[in-house]
Structure formats: structure tokens, C-alpha cells
Scaffold this active site. Structure first.
Site, PDB file in Angstrom:
ATOM      1  CD  GLU A  38      -2.387   0.998   2.973  1.00 41.72           C
ATOM      2  OE1 GLU A  38      -1.916   0.199   3.822  1.00 41.72           O
ATOM      3  OE2 GLU A  38      -3.397   1.687   3.192  1.00 41.72           O
ATOM      4  CE  LYS A 107      -6.938   0.665   3.980  1.00 43.25           C
ATOM      5  NZ  LYS A 107      -5.684   1.085   4.661  1.00 43.25           N
ATOM      6  CB  CYS A 140      -3.736  -2.254   4.588  1.00 36.84           C
ATOM      7  SG  CYS A 140      -2.749  -2.457   6.097  1.00 36.84           S
ATOM      8  CB  VAL A 167       0.230  -0.246  12.231  1.00 32.92           C
ATOM      9  CG1 VAL A 167       0.962   0.660  11.248  1.00 32.92           C
ATOM     10  CG2 VAL A 167      -1.256  -0.004  12.147  1.00 32.92           C
TER      11      VAL A 167
HETATM   12  C1  ACM Z   1      -3.656   0.085   7.343  1.00 32.24           C
HETATM   13  O1  ACM Z   1      -4.763  -0.135   6.874  1.00 32.24           O
HETATM   14  N1  ACM Z   1      -2.699   0.641   6.627  1.00 32.24           N
HETATM   15  C2  ACM Z   1      -3.353  -0.267   8.722  1.00 32.24           C
END
Ligand code: ACM
Length: 260
Positions: A38, A107, A140, A167
């Protein structure tokens, strides 16, 4: 087909350096599809929306130019995350191939301060029918919502590519479940390093991985170093949803009993 996850350690804001480093890493690797993290070209921890805007690109911007040239030269596909600029900013991932752009995903489930910078995705969960197989994309934090991978699998994805900047520590193990419950391959490409900016710090956990339809972790990288991992996978395995004589993963769903 051979899928590669590329684990990077980008320099915040240095798009040219980050794209050049990713390409020089991929240069020496034989794969049909490379998955990059990402926001691999910009870094993650923006201080404000102006900074995110300054680092954004259109779908045919600088990063696309270099990635599509690479894909044409190597006859391969590349999925990578970047800030997409339209009238809005999106945390997006593009899939490029030898003949140019093959797919785009924005996203849907934004994490933490991303909500200040990006608009939530509005393209659903897309699956792209390529000569190498049916490829779905999520980014992510989408992993936290099982509906993301399920939607892609129900739409026919055989491999879910998953550009990430993880994270939280849970995702690498959770993706094993996403693979098992959908009988799909998953390829999570993460980054490493820490970004401490504007009084906010994020440390990224690496652990990029490729998981088979039965949950076997075919490749998993470490938490500190950049690198590449490649796996040979047979995407036909992902078309077998029957578990035994009586159970089929998709036919056995009971949507009529799931309503709230
Ligand atoms: C994330 O979605 N970059 C933690």
C-alpha cells in the site's frame, strides 16, 4: 503461476527513490505477478491533507509510467498502492500488465488518520480476469472485515492481492483464515520501518506472505528487512470449493439465515 510479494522500506515523500528501488528489486526476480505494498511510492504517515495531495498522482502518472514500462518489458503484472488523485484523494491500488492498466481498487475500509486524507473507496471489491487467472484486490485494513475477502471470492477471485502497510500484529495470521474460509490464495505485501511525523508514529510489521487455499503459509518474510518472496501456485486449486460429498463452501452458505 509465480506470484511475488515485495516487502519495501520506503523513504517518506521520495517517490522517485521508492519507485526506482522497487523496480531494481523486482528486476532480478522471475515472477508473473508482483505485489507491492500500500502507498509504496509515498510512505504512509502524512501530516495533513495538503501533504497527501502533493504526493498524489492520477492513474496515469509518474508511478504508472514506470510500472507499466516494467510490466511490458518483463511480460508480467504488477499490483501497487498509491494516492490516486481525482477531484478527491483515494488510497488506491492499480494492477498493470504488459498492455497497460488492467484494474483499479480504492480502499474501502480506511484506517485511523487515513480518514482525514482519503475518501472511502467507491468501486466495490473488483475481480480482474487476466490470462494468468482471476485476481481480486483489497488493501491492508480491509482484512479486518471478512466481507472484503468474501466478496472477492464470491465474485470468482482465485488469488487476492493485498497491498498493505500493517501496523497491527494480527493480519498475517488472520489472512490464513481468509484463505481457508474462501479457499483462495492470498498475497499480502507489507513494508517495514517506522515513520514518526507530526508527533504521530507508526511502525510497520513486515511479515509479507503468500498463503495457499488450505491455509499453508507458502512464504512469509521477516519483520525488519525489505525483501522478496516468490511462490509457485496453481490457481485452479482455488476453483475447488467442495470440501466433501456433503459440503461445498459456497453452496453451503445460508444467506436467508444471516439477515439481521
Ligand atoms: C492500514 O490499513 N494501513 C493499517
Amino acid at each position: 503461476m509465480r506470484v511475488a510479494v515485495v516487502q519495501t522500506d520506503p523513504v517518506f515523500g521520495e517517490i522517485e527513490t521508492n519507485v526506482r528501488d522497487a523496480i531494481s528489486t523486482m528486476e532480478g526476480v522471475e515472477a508473473d505477478l508482483f505485489v507491492l505494498p500500500e502507498l509504496f511510492n509515498t510512505g504512509y504517515n502524512f501530516v495533513d491533507v495538503q501533504e497527501a495531495d502533493r504526493l498524489s498522482e492520477s492513474t496515469s502518472g509518474y508511478t504508472f509510467d514506470l510500472m507499466s514500462t516494467f510490466a511490458r518489458r518483463k511480460s508480467c503484472y504488477v499490483a501497487y498502492g498509491f494516492i490516486e488523485k481525482t477531484v478527491r484523494l483515494y488510497n488506491s491500488a492499480t494492477l498493470v500488465g504488459p498492455y497497460g492498466m488492467m484494474g483499479l481498487y480504492r480502499k474501502i475500509h480506511l484506517y485511523n488518520k487515513e480518514n482525514l486524507f482519503f475518501s472511502p473507496g467507491d468501486l466495490g471489491f473488483p475481480v480482474f480476469n487476466l490470462p494468468i487467472g482471476r485476481i481480486g484486490i483489497m488493501i491492508c485494513f480491509d482484512w479486518t472485515f471478512p466481507e472484503s475477502a468474501r466478496s472477492l471470492a464470491l465474485k470468482g477471485a482465485q488469488l487476492i492481492v493485498h497491498p498493505s502497510n500493517l501496523v497491527l500484529p494480527y493480519c498475517p495470521d488472520a489472512m490464513i483464515t481468509r484463505s481457508i474460509e474462501n479457499r483462495v490464495f492470498t498475497a499480502t505485501a507489507d513494508r517495514v520501518g517506522t515513520e514518526n511525523r507530526g508527533g504521530v508514529s507508526f511502525t510497520f510489521i513486515g511479515n509479507s506472505e503468500i498463503v495457499a487455499t488450505n491455509g499453508t503459509v507458502l512464504q512469509r518474510l521477516g519483520s525488519k528487512e525489505s525483501g522478496v518472496a516468490v511462490a509457485y501456485i496453481d490457481l485452479q486449486e482455488a476453483s475447488k470449493k467442495r470440501l466433501n460429498q456433503y459440503n461445498d463452501l459456497f453452496e453451503g452458505r445460508r444467506p436467508d439465515q444471516y439477515s439481521l
